[in-house]
Scaffold this active site. Structure first.
Site, PDB file in Angstrom:
ATOM      1  N   ASP A  75       5.339  13.235   1.908  1.00 54.02           N
ATOM      2  CA  ASP A  75       5.712  12.268   2.941  1.00 54.02           C
ATOM      3  C   ASP A  75       6.614  11.162   2.393  1.00 54.02           C
ATOM      4  OD1 ASP A  75       3.891  10.795   1.463  1.00 54.02           O
ATOM      5  OD2 ASP A  75       2.703  10.125   3.190  1.00 54.02           O
ATOM      6  N   VAL A  86       2.995   0.416  15.205  1.00 56.59           N
ATOM      7  CA  VAL A  86       2.323  -0.289  14.106  1.00 56.59           C
ATOM      8  C   VAL A  86       1.270  -1.233  14.653  1.00 56.59           C
ATOM      9  CG1 VAL A  86       2.644  -1.998  12.281  1.00 56.59           C
ATOM     10  CG2 VAL A  86       4.207  -0.062  12.458  1.00 56.59           C
ATOM     11  N   GLY A 112       5.478   3.624  10.775  1.00 54.81           N
ATOM     12  CA  GLY A 112       5.100   3.774  12.166  1.00 54.81           C
ATOM     13  C   GLY A 112       5.698   4.971  12.873  1.00 54.81           C
ATOM     14  N   VAL A 113       6.524   5.744  12.192  1.00 51.75           N
ATOM     15  CA  VAL A 113       7.211   6.857  12.865  1.00 51.75           C
ATOM     16  C   VAL A 113       6.378   8.134  12.881  1.00 51.75           C
ATOM     17  CG1 VAL A 113       8.448   7.952  10.943  1.00 51.75           C
ATOM     18  CG2 VAL A 113       9.566   7.725  13.182  1.00 51.75           C
ATOM     19  N   SER A 140       1.374  11.774   9.341  1.00 49.46           N
ATOM     20  CA  SER A 140       0.680  12.621  10.318  1.00 49.46           C
ATOM     21  C   SER A 140       1.357  13.985  10.434  1.00 49.46           C
ATOM     22  CB  SER A 140       0.657  11.941  11.689  1.00 49.46           C
ATOM     23  OG  SER A 140      -0.078  10.734  11.635  1.00 49.46           O
ATOM     24  N   GLY A 149      10.814   8.842   7.086  1.00 48.31           N
ATOM     25  CA  GLY A 149      11.075   7.956   8.206  1.00 48.31           C
ATOM     26  C   GLY A 149      10.412   6.613   7.969  1.00 48.31           C
TER      27      GLY A 149
END
Length: 217
Positions: free
Chosen positions: A91, A144, A20-21, A25, A17
């Site tokens: 990721d 962000v 900031g998505v 995490s 993604g």
């Protein structure tokens, strides 16, 4: 889709993604949940990145090539026999690397980049599962800004908007692996365990080649 492509059976899971998505995490939480080894990008190691956010035209090619080398080096570890005895959660997906290049490089630079990309890229091995996180451009921009990483303060709103749109088009046409598309607007899988467990259950129940998760459905 057969049961072998669910989260617990997959050997190589990718969380993807735009900036900031929340992909890193989620990758960290999933990795801990299934006791997987992590294959994570390390943007803080790219010496050109902060300068890129200040002057994209000047530093785009250097930034892109550094990330390409970093991503390829990490993926080559997967091809070493017995190097990963546990599942892997990453990721990033290497095939989306040119997406960034198209947004930032001139025509001549992109031609050079493609030659390097084609020479370096290992034989394509699709992951068992991709979790693609979506969010509206304005949500990405707000996230962000909120997380306050110094070099990210210079990321333009227009760039984040183009990036989100490019990701959407890329995964709309992606067919190499099963994809779970997750609307991350109304789910907090980082801070809320219930949200994370709900997402895991939806992934585990996945049977089609492409499915969608929007909280409340």
């Amino acid at each position: 889709m057969s049961a072998r492509n669910t989260l617990t059976a997959a050997r190589h899971v990718v969380v993807e993604g735009p900036i900031g998505v929340g992909k890193t995490s989620l990758a960290l939480r999933l990795g801990a949940h299934i006791d997987a080894q992590l294959l994570l990008e390390q943007p803080e190691l790219n010496p050109f990145l902060s300068r890129f956010y200040q002057d994209q035209q000047r530093f785009a090619l250097q930034t892109q090539l550094f990330f390409l080398f970093q991503r390829v080096d990490k993926l080559r570890e997967l091809s070493v026999p017995d190097s990963f005895t546990r599942p892997v959660v990453a990721d990033y997906l290497l095939e989306k690397d040119p997406l960034f290049a198209l947004l930032t490089l001139s025509e001549d630079e992109y031609g050079l980049y493609r030659k390097v990309y084609e020479q370096l890229s290992p034989p394509a091995t699709a992951p068992d599962l991709i979790i693609y996180l979506q969010a509206k451009p304005e949500t990405l921009i707000a996230r962000v800004r909120k997380r306050g990483v110094d070099m990210e303060r210079r990321i333009g709103d227009a760039y984040l908007t183009l990036l989100a749109e490019s990701y959407m088009h890329f995964f709309h046409n992606y067919e190499a692996a099963p994809v779970m598309v997750v609307n991350s607007e109304n789910i907090n899988f980082v801070d809320h365990d219930d949200d994370f467990q709900l997402l895991v259950k939806r992934i585990e129940a996945m049977r089609g080649h492409r499915e969608y998760f929007n909280r409340g459905e």
